[in-house]
Design an enzyme around this catalytic site. Structure first.
Site, PDB file in Angstrom:
ATOM      1  N   CYS A   1      -7.684  18.577  -5.592  1.00 29.39           N
ATOM      2  CA  CYS A   1      -8.467  19.806  -5.522  1.00 29.39           C
ATOM      3  C   CYS A   1      -7.697  20.908  -6.229  1.00 29.39           C
ATOM      4  O   CYS A   1      -6.475  20.896  -6.264  1.00 29.39           O
ATOM      5  CB  CYS A   1      -8.704  20.198  -4.061  1.00 29.39           C
ATOM      6  SG  CYS A   1      -9.696  18.995  -3.161  1.00 29.39           S
TER       7      CYS A   1
ATOM      8  N   GLU B   1      -3.060  19.215  -2.194  1.00 27.09           N
ATOM      9  CA  GLU B   1      -4.357  19.286  -2.857  1.00 27.09           C
ATOM     10  C   GLU B   1      -5.257  18.087  -2.557  1.00 27.09           C
ATOM     11  O   GLU B   1      -6.350  18.017  -3.078  1.00 27.09           O
ATOM     12  CB  GLU B   1      -4.149  19.390  -4.374  1.00 27.09           C
ATOM     13  CG  GLU B   1      -3.392  20.612  -4.821  1.00 27.09           C
ATOM     14  CD  GLU B   1      -1.869  20.474  -4.749  1.00 27.09           C
ATOM     15  OE1 GLU B   1      -1.186  21.427  -5.129  1.00 27.09           O
ATOM     16  OE2 GLU B   1      -1.357  19.430  -4.311  1.00 27.09           O
ATOM     17  N   SER B   2      -4.842  17.105  -1.775  1.00 24.71           N
ATOM     18  CA  SER B   2      -5.627  15.960  -1.310  1.00 24.71           C
ATOM     19  C   SER B   2      -4.755  14.719  -1.186  1.00 24.71           C
ATOM     20  O   SER B   2      -3.835  14.713  -0.397  1.00 24.71           O
ATOM     21  CB  SER B   2      -6.877  15.699  -2.147  1.00 24.71           C
ATOM     22  OG  SER B   2      -7.759  14.884  -1.386  1.00 24.71           O
TER      23      SER B   2
ATOM     24  N   SER C   1       0.856  -1.184   0.000  1.00 25.60           N
ATOM     25  CA  SER C   1       0.000   0.000   0.000  1.00 25.60           C
ATOM     26  C   SER C   1       0.890   1.230   0.000  1.00 25.60           C
ATOM     27  O   SER C   1       1.896   1.271   0.705  1.00 25.60           O
ATOM     28  CB  SER C   1      -0.910   0.034   1.229  1.00 25.60           C
ATOM     29  OG  SER C   1      -1.906  -0.958   1.134  1.00 25.60           O
TER      30      SER C   1
ATOM     31  N   HIS D   1      -3.112   0.280  -3.757  1.00 31.70           N
ATOM     32  CA  HIS D   1      -3.072  -0.946  -2.960  1.00 31.70           C
ATOM     33  C   HIS D   1      -2.977  -2.127  -3.918  1.00 31.70           C
ATOM     34  O   HIS D   1      -3.719  -2.177  -4.906  1.00 31.70           O
ATOM     35  CB  HIS D   1      -4.331  -1.085  -2.103  1.00 31.70           C
ATOM     36  CG  HIS D   1      -4.612   0.125  -1.268  1.00 31.70           C
ATOM     37  ND1 HIS D   1      -3.919   0.409  -0.119  1.00 31.70           N
ATOM     38  CD2 HIS D   1      -5.496   1.141  -1.440  1.00 31.70           C
ATOM     39  CE1 HIS D   1      -4.377   1.548   0.394  1.00 31.70           C
ATOM     40  NE2 HIS D   1      -5.332   2.009  -0.400  1.00 31.70           N
TER      41      HIS D   1
END
Length: 132
Positions: free
Chosen positions: A90, A69-70, A62, A75
Protein backbone atom coordinates in the site's frame (compact mmCIF):
# COMPACT_ATOMS: atom_id res chain seq x y z
CA UNK A 1 -22.12 11.46 5.64
CA UNK A 2 -19.05 13.61 5.56
CA UNK A 3 -16.81 13.35 2.48
CA UNK A 4 -13.05 13.28 2.66
CA UNK A 5 -10.59 13.37 -0.23
CA UNK A 6 -8.15 10.49 0.25
CA UNK A 7 -6.38 8.02 -1.94
CA UNK A 8 -5.87 4.51 -0.67
CA UNK A 9 -3.26 2.96 -2.96
CA UNK A 10 -3.06 -0.84 -3.02
CA UNK A 11 -0.92 -2.84 -5.46
CA UNK A 12 -1.04 -6.64 -5.53
CA UNK A 13 1.40 -8.79 -7.54
CA UNK A 14 1.10 -12.57 -7.18
CA UNK A 15 1.81 -15.74 -9.10
CA UNK A 16 3.77 -18.95 -9.50
CA UNK A 17 7.39 -19.85 -10.17
CA UNK A 18 8.19 -23.08 -12.05
CA UNK A 19 11.55 -24.81 -12.14
CA UNK A 20 12.95 -23.29 -8.95
CA UNK A 21 16.19 -25.16 -8.10
CA UNK A 22 15.64 -27.55 -5.19
CA UNK A 23 18.66 -26.28 -3.26
CA UNK A 24 17.11 -22.80 -3.20
CA UNK A 25 13.56 -24.00 -2.50
CA UNK A 26 14.65 -25.90 0.64
CA UNK A 27 16.98 -23.31 2.19
CA UNK A 28 14.88 -21.47 4.78
CA UNK A 29 17.58 -18.99 5.78
CA UNK A 30 18.31 -18.11 2.16
CA UNK A 31 14.61 -17.66 1.35
CA UNK A 32 14.10 -15.43 4.42
CA UNK A 33 16.85 -13.18 3.15
CA UNK A 34 15.42 -13.12 -0.38
CA UNK A 35 11.94 -12.10 0.75
CA UNK A 36 13.28 -9.43 3.13
CA UNK A 37 15.45 -7.99 0.33
CA UNK A 38 12.44 -8.11 -1.99
CA UNK A 39 10.39 -6.09 0.51
CA UNK A 40 13.17 -3.54 0.89
CA UNK A 41 13.61 -3.28 -2.89
CA UNK A 42 9.90 -2.43 -3.16
CA UNK A 43 10.38 0.49 -0.78
CA UNK A 44 8.44 -1.24 2.00
CA UNK A 45 9.28 -1.06 5.71
CA UNK A 46 9.93 -4.51 7.21
CA UNK A 47 8.11 -4.94 10.51
CA UNK A 48 8.31 -8.69 11.21
CA UNK A 49 9.58 -11.85 9.54
CA UNK A 50 8.43 -15.42 10.13
CA UNK A 51 9.44 -18.57 8.33
CA UNK A 52 9.26 -22.29 8.80
CA UNK A 53 10.29 -25.48 7.10
CA UNK A 54 7.59 -28.08 6.68
CA UNK A 55 9.24 -31.41 7.49
CA UNK A 56 9.01 -34.58 5.46
CA UNK A 57 9.51 -35.75 1.93
CA UNK A 58 6.82 -33.37 0.66
CA UNK A 59 7.92 -30.50 2.87
CA UNK A 60 8.80 -27.02 1.78
CA UNK A 61 9.48 -23.59 3.14
CA UNK A 62 7.11 -20.71 3.85
CA UNK A 63 8.25 -17.15 4.49
CA UNK A 64 5.97 -14.31 5.55
CA UNK A 65 7.26 -10.74 5.76
CA UNK A 66 4.92 -8.28 7.41
CA UNK A 67 5.65 -4.76 6.22
CA UNK A 68 4.08 -1.57 7.49
CA UNK A 69 2.55 -1.26 4.02
CA UNK A 70 1.07 -4.85 3.99
CA UNK A 71 2.86 -8.17 3.35
CA UNK A 72 4.97 -10.47 1.17
CA UNK A 73 4.73 -14.27 1.21
CA UNK A 74 6.61 -17.11 -0.48
CA UNK A 75 5.76 -20.81 -0.30
CA UNK A 76 7.82 -23.60 -1.90
CA UNK A 77 7.11 -27.17 -2.99
CA UNK A 78 10.62 -28.52 -3.69
CA UNK A 79 9.35 -31.91 -4.87
CA UNK A 80 7.68 -30.08 -7.77
CA UNK A 81 10.36 -27.37 -8.24
CA UNK A 82 7.49 -24.95 -7.61
CA UNK A 83 6.83 -21.84 -5.54
CA UNK A 84 4.06 -19.29 -5.15
CA UNK A 85 4.44 -15.67 -4.14
CA UNK A 86 2.18 -12.88 -2.95
CA UNK A 87 3.32 -9.26 -2.81
CA UNK A 88 0.77 -6.73 -1.59
CA UNK A 89 1.85 -3.17 -0.87
CA UNK A 90 0.00 0.00 0.00
CA UNK A 91 1.13 3.55 -0.61
CA UNK A 92 2.35 5.43 -3.63
CA UNK A 93 5.98 5.07 -2.48
CA UNK A 94 6.02 1.27 -2.87
CA UNK A 95 6.62 -0.74 -6.03
CA UNK A 96 5.76 -4.46 -5.78
CA UNK A 97 7.15 -5.04 -9.28
CA UNK A 98 10.65 -4.37 -7.94
CA UNK A 99 10.11 -7.08 -5.33
CA UNK A 100 8.92 -9.46 -8.05
CA UNK A 101 12.00 -8.72 -10.17
CA UNK A 102 14.24 -9.49 -7.19
CA UNK A 103 12.47 -12.82 -6.63
CA UNK A 104 13.07 -13.72 -10.28
CA UNK A 105 16.73 -12.77 -10.19
CA UNK A 106 17.37 -14.71 -6.96
CA UNK A 107 15.25 -17.83 -7.48
CA UNK A 108 15.90 -18.19 -11.22
CA UNK A 109 12.74 -20.08 -12.22
CA UNK A 110 12.58 -21.57 -15.72
CA UNK A 111 9.18 -19.93 -16.18
CA UNK A 112 6.58 -18.04 -14.20
CA UNK A 113 3.07 -16.65 -14.17
CA UNK A 114 2.34 -13.26 -12.69
CA UNK A 115 -0.87 -11.35 -12.03
CA UNK A 116 -1.52 -7.77 -10.98
CA UNK A 117 -4.55 -6.35 -9.21
CA UNK A 118 -4.99 -2.65 -8.47
CA UNK A 119 -6.61 -2.70 -5.04
CA UNK A 120 -6.76 1.07 -4.68
CA UNK A 121 -9.90 2.84 -3.54
CA UNK A 122 -11.61 5.73 -5.23
CA UNK A 123 -10.40 9.16 -4.20
CA UNK A 124 -13.63 10.01 -2.43
CA UNK A 125 -14.13 7.90 0.63
CA UNK A 126 -17.35 8.12 2.60
CA UNK A 127 -16.71 8.27 6.31
CA UNK A 128 -19.05 6.30 8.52
CA UNK A 129 -21.13 8.28 10.95
CA UNK A 130 -21.64 7.10 14.52
CA UNK A 131 -24.87 5.24 15.19
CA UNK A 132 -27.46 7.09 17.21
Amino acid sequence: MERREDVIVGKHVYGSLYGVPREKATDEEYLRGVVVRAAESAGATVHAVNSWTIPGEKGGVSVIVLVLESHLALHTWPEYDYATFDIYTCGEHTDPWKAFELLLSELKPRKYTVHYVDRSQEKTVLEAQPRR
